[in-house]
Design an enzyme around this catalytic site. Structure first.
Site, PDB file in Angstrom:
ATOM      1  N   CYS A 120       5.355  66.676  45.460  1.00 16.17           N
ATOM      2  CA  CYS A 120       4.232  65.736  45.658  1.00 16.17           C
ATOM      3  C   CYS A 120       4.118  65.285  47.110  1.00 16.17           C
ATOM      4  CB  CYS A 120       4.365  64.541  44.721  1.00 16.17           C
ATOM      5  SG  CYS A 120       4.104  65.019  43.009  1.00 16.17           S
ATOM      6  N   HIS A 261      -0.299  58.944  47.129  1.00 13.38           N
ATOM      7  CA  HIS A 261      -0.160  59.959  46.098  1.00 13.38           C
ATOM      8  C   HIS A 261      -0.470  59.311  44.746  1.00 13.38           C
ATOM      9  CE1 HIS A 261       0.982  63.380  43.888  1.00 13.38           C
ATOM     10  NE2 HIS A 261       1.951  62.736  43.245  1.00 13.38           N
ATOM     11  N   ASN A 291      -2.416  63.612  38.155  1.00 13.16           N
ATOM     12  CA  ASN A 291      -1.550  63.947  39.280  1.00 13.16           C
ATOM     13  C   ASN A 291      -1.726  65.437  39.582  1.00 13.16           C
ATOM     14  OD1 ASN A 291       0.558  64.485  41.043  1.00 13.16           O
ATOM     15  ND2 ASN A 291       2.143  63.523  39.783  1.00 13.16           N
TER      16      ASN A 291
HETATM   17  N1  COA Z   1       1.977  58.621  24.621  1.00 12.79           N
HETATM   18  C1  COA Z   1       2.582  57.668  23.880  1.00 12.79           C
HETATM   19  N2  COA Z   1       3.848  57.273  24.057  1.00 12.79           N
HETATM   20  C2  COA Z   1       4.535  57.869  25.051  1.00 12.79           C
HETATM   21  C3  COA Z   1       3.980  58.870  25.870  1.00 12.79           C
HETATM   22  C4  COA Z   1       2.653  59.253  25.601  1.00 12.79           C
HETATM   23  N3  COA Z   1       2.016  60.195  26.331  1.00 12.79           N
HETATM   24  N4  COA Z   1       4.889  59.261  26.763  1.00 12.79           N
HETATM   25  C5  COA Z   1       5.989  58.539  26.515  1.00 12.79           C
HETATM   26  N5  COA Z   1       5.783  57.694  25.490  1.00 12.79           N
HETATM   27  C6  COA Z   1       6.711  56.760  24.883  1.00 12.79           C
HETATM   28  C7  COA Z   1       8.147  57.137  25.138  1.00 12.79           C
HETATM   29  O1  COA Z   1       8.576  58.098  24.202  1.00 12.79           O
HETATM   30  C8  COA Z   1       8.840  55.820  24.956  1.00 12.79           C
HETATM   31  O2  COA Z   1       9.022  55.567  23.584  1.00 12.79           O
HETATM   32  P1  COA Z   1      10.429  54.994  23.030  1.00 12.79           P
HETATM   33  O3  COA Z   1      10.569  53.664  23.706  1.00 12.79           O
HETATM   34  O4  COA Z   1      10.188  54.960  21.570  1.00 12.79           O
HETATM   35  O5  COA Z   1      11.447  55.994  23.480  1.00 12.79           O
HETATM   36  C9  COA Z   1       7.816  54.804  25.477  1.00 12.79           C
HETATM   37  O6  COA Z   1       6.547  55.485  25.480  1.00 12.79           O
HETATM   38  C10 COA Z   1       8.112  54.322  26.880  1.00 12.79           C
HETATM   39  O7  COA Z   1       8.408  55.439  27.667  1.00 12.79           O
HETATM   40  P2  COA Z   1       8.714  55.306  29.182  1.00 12.79           P
HETATM   41  O8  COA Z   1       9.153  56.609  29.750  1.00 12.79           O
HETATM   42  O9  COA Z   1       9.561  54.103  29.418  1.00 12.79           O
HETATM   43  O10 COA Z   1       7.251  54.975  29.714  1.00 12.79           O
HETATM   44  P3  COA Z   1       6.852  54.487  31.130  1.00 12.79           P
HETATM   45  O11 COA Z   1       6.153  53.223  31.027  1.00 12.79           O
HETATM   46  O12 COA Z   1       8.001  54.590  32.094  1.00 12.79           O
HETATM   47  O13 COA Z   1       5.772  55.583  31.555  1.00 12.79           O
HETATM   48  C11 COA Z   1       5.620  57.522  32.954  1.00 12.79           C
HETATM   49  C12 COA Z   1       6.124  56.954  31.637  1.00 12.79           C
HETATM   50  C13 COA Z   1       6.014  58.986  33.060  1.00 12.79           C
HETATM   51  C14 COA Z   1       4.131  57.384  33.001  1.00 12.79           C
HETATM   52  C15 COA Z   1       6.256  56.737  34.115  1.00 12.79           C
HETATM   53  O14 COA Z   1       7.634  56.611  33.910  1.00 12.79           O
HETATM   54  C16 COA Z   1       6.034  57.318  35.471  1.00 12.79           C
HETATM   55  O15 COA Z   1       4.942  57.290  35.979  1.00 12.79           O
HETATM   56  N6  COA Z   1       7.098  57.803  36.162  1.00 12.79           N
HETATM   57  C17 COA Z   1       7.063  58.219  37.532  1.00 12.79           C
HETATM   58  C18 COA Z   1       6.247  59.453  37.740  1.00 12.79           C
HETATM   59  C19 COA Z   1       6.297  59.855  39.190  1.00 12.79           C
HETATM   60  O16 COA Z   1       6.072  59.077  40.083  1.00 12.79           O
HETATM   61  N7  COA Z   1       6.654  61.096  39.460  1.00 12.79           N
HETATM   62  C20 COA Z   1       6.860  61.497  40.808  1.00 12.79           C
HETATM   63  C21 COA Z   1       5.755  62.255  41.339  1.00 12.79           C
HETATM   64  S1  COA Z   1       5.361  63.641  40.357  1.00 12.79           S
END
Ligand code: COA
Length: 344
Positions: A120, A261, A291
């Site tokens: 990224c 980003h 993204n």
């Molecule tokens: N729909 C519904 N529920 C979902 C889901 C989806 N698409 N994806 C994950 N969940 C669930 C998970 O399974 C989890 O459930 P659980 O608590 O029963 O295990 C819950 O939602 C919370 O998951 P979590 O991973 O804590 O969510 P989050 O708020 O952290 O959001 C991302 C997930 C990926 C959006 C977030 O962590 C993120 O943006 N990370 C950084 C990404 C990034 O910057 N990458 C670098 C550049 S590529």
């Protein structure tokens, strides 16, 4: 090389282009693919829809038209390009480089061409390279094309990752500028390899060459520990933004348009608030495109141009965070299309 010292030389962006496929996948569409909801995706990421290719479409198929649009805006003939740099995690194939494939497609016969893998942060990495190649006196014109087919490495059974990404290519022409114009004021890139275990695609490289087993184990898909990446990204993007602004002798209050980003709207908002940049000065395209890895910032720059949000002399801040971990920041003044003049 002319008499100008490297520090005095003005280098900036003179053209920007973007190309996305027509097909759109909405959050509602994803409700039929994995156990998710429009509400969850919007609230947790800010994404509403993303553009996706028909399977089998390579990155170069988006990269070539994006490049031609950027060249048209810069009023540059493909034969004038000295170097083509393609940041990508989804090249057409491991080799030859996608940059070479695009070189042939756009007829840039005088350019040398290579891909880089900055994930990224590939775009800020490439801008640092382009600026350096021009300041060294080796070249006047560099073409940078972020080209990504993220759907080719997304696991459509994993709701944690598949909803995040879209396909796009976006390009900028980087050139030596007339002395009365300002371009790049500062850039800074960095890496922290201890983050490699949180975001990767393990299969298909020399560690795990493709076999039936690697495919069965889904090792050719992107995998990330979203929560772990989030924690580091949120501080990392703010830190690199502060560092590059300080290098330019500026603060967030001097920024006319912040183009971060676009991995998660919450990460973008956190960074913006930390830099004291008001919401109307942050470019948001994640809602429409998701993204798109290294194409994200140049794509958002093109959208800003099309929406009339760029004015000559505006101070732009780009900031990235991604797999590696990699990170980068760029402060650049917006220069008018065709502002370049061939140095004597
Ligand atoms: N729909 C519904 N529920 C979902 C889901 C989806 N698409 N994806 C994950 N969940 C669930 C998970 O399974 C989890 O459930 P659980 O608590 O029963 O295990 C819950 O939602 C919370 O998951 P979590 O991973 O804590 O969510 P989050 O708020 O952290 O959001 C991302 C997930 C990926 C959006 C977030 O962590 C993120 O943006 N990370 C950084 C990404 C990034 O910057 N990458 C670098 C550049 S590529």
């Amino acid at each position: 090389m002319s008499q100008k010292t490297q520090a005095e030389m003005k280098v900036g962006i003179t053209g920007v282009g973007m190309h996305v496929p027509e097909k759109i996948l909405t959050n509602k569409d994803f409700e039929k693919i994995v156990d998710t909801s429009d509400e969850w995706i919007v609230e947790r990421t800010g994404i509403r829809e993303r553009h996706v290719v028909e399977p089998g479409t390579p990155a170069s198929a988006l990269g070539a038209p994006a490049a031609l649009q950027a060249l048209e805006m810069a009023k540059v003939d493909p034969m004038e390009i000295g170097v083509i740099i393609v940041p990508t995690v989804t090249p057409d194939m491991l080799f030859p480089s996608t940059a070479c494939i695009i070189q042939e497609k756009i007829g840039a016969k005088n350019a040398w061409a290579f891909d880089i893998l900055g994930a990224c942060s590939g775009f800020t990495y490439s801008l640092g390279l382009a600026d350096s190649l021009i300041r060294s006196g080796a070249h006047d014109t560099v073409l940078v094309i972020g080209a990504e087919i993220m759907t080719s490495i997304a696991d459509y059974t994993d709701r944690n990752t598949c909803i995040l990404f879209g396909d796009m290519a976006a390009a900028v022409v980087v050139q030596r500028l007339r002395d009365d114009l300002d371009g790049f004021l500062a850039w800074e890139n960095g890496a922290d390899g201890s983050g490699a275990k949180y975001l990767y695609m393990k299969g298909g490289g020399s560690l795990h060459p493709a076999t039936h087993e690697t495919v069965d184990a889904k090792m050719h898909y992107l995998w990330q520990d979203g929560k772990a990446v989030y924690k580091v990204a949120v501080e990392g993007m703010a830190r690199i933004s502060e560092r590059v602004l300080e290098k330019a002798g500026l603060t967030g209050e001097d920024v006319d348009l912040f183009i971060p980003h676009q991995a998660n709207l919450r990460i973008m908002d956190y960074t913006r608030r930390k830099l004291k940049i008001p919401p109307e000065k942050m470019m948001v395209t994640i809602d429409r495109y998701g993204n798109t890895t290294s194409a994200t910032i140049p794509g958002a720059l093109r959208v800003a141009y099309d929406e009339g949000k760029l004015h000559e002399g505006d101070t732009l801040l780009f900031a990235t965070f991604g797999a590696g971990f990699t990170f980068g920041g760029v402060v650049v003044k917006w220069t008018p299309a065709g502002g370049y003049k061939t140095p004597a």
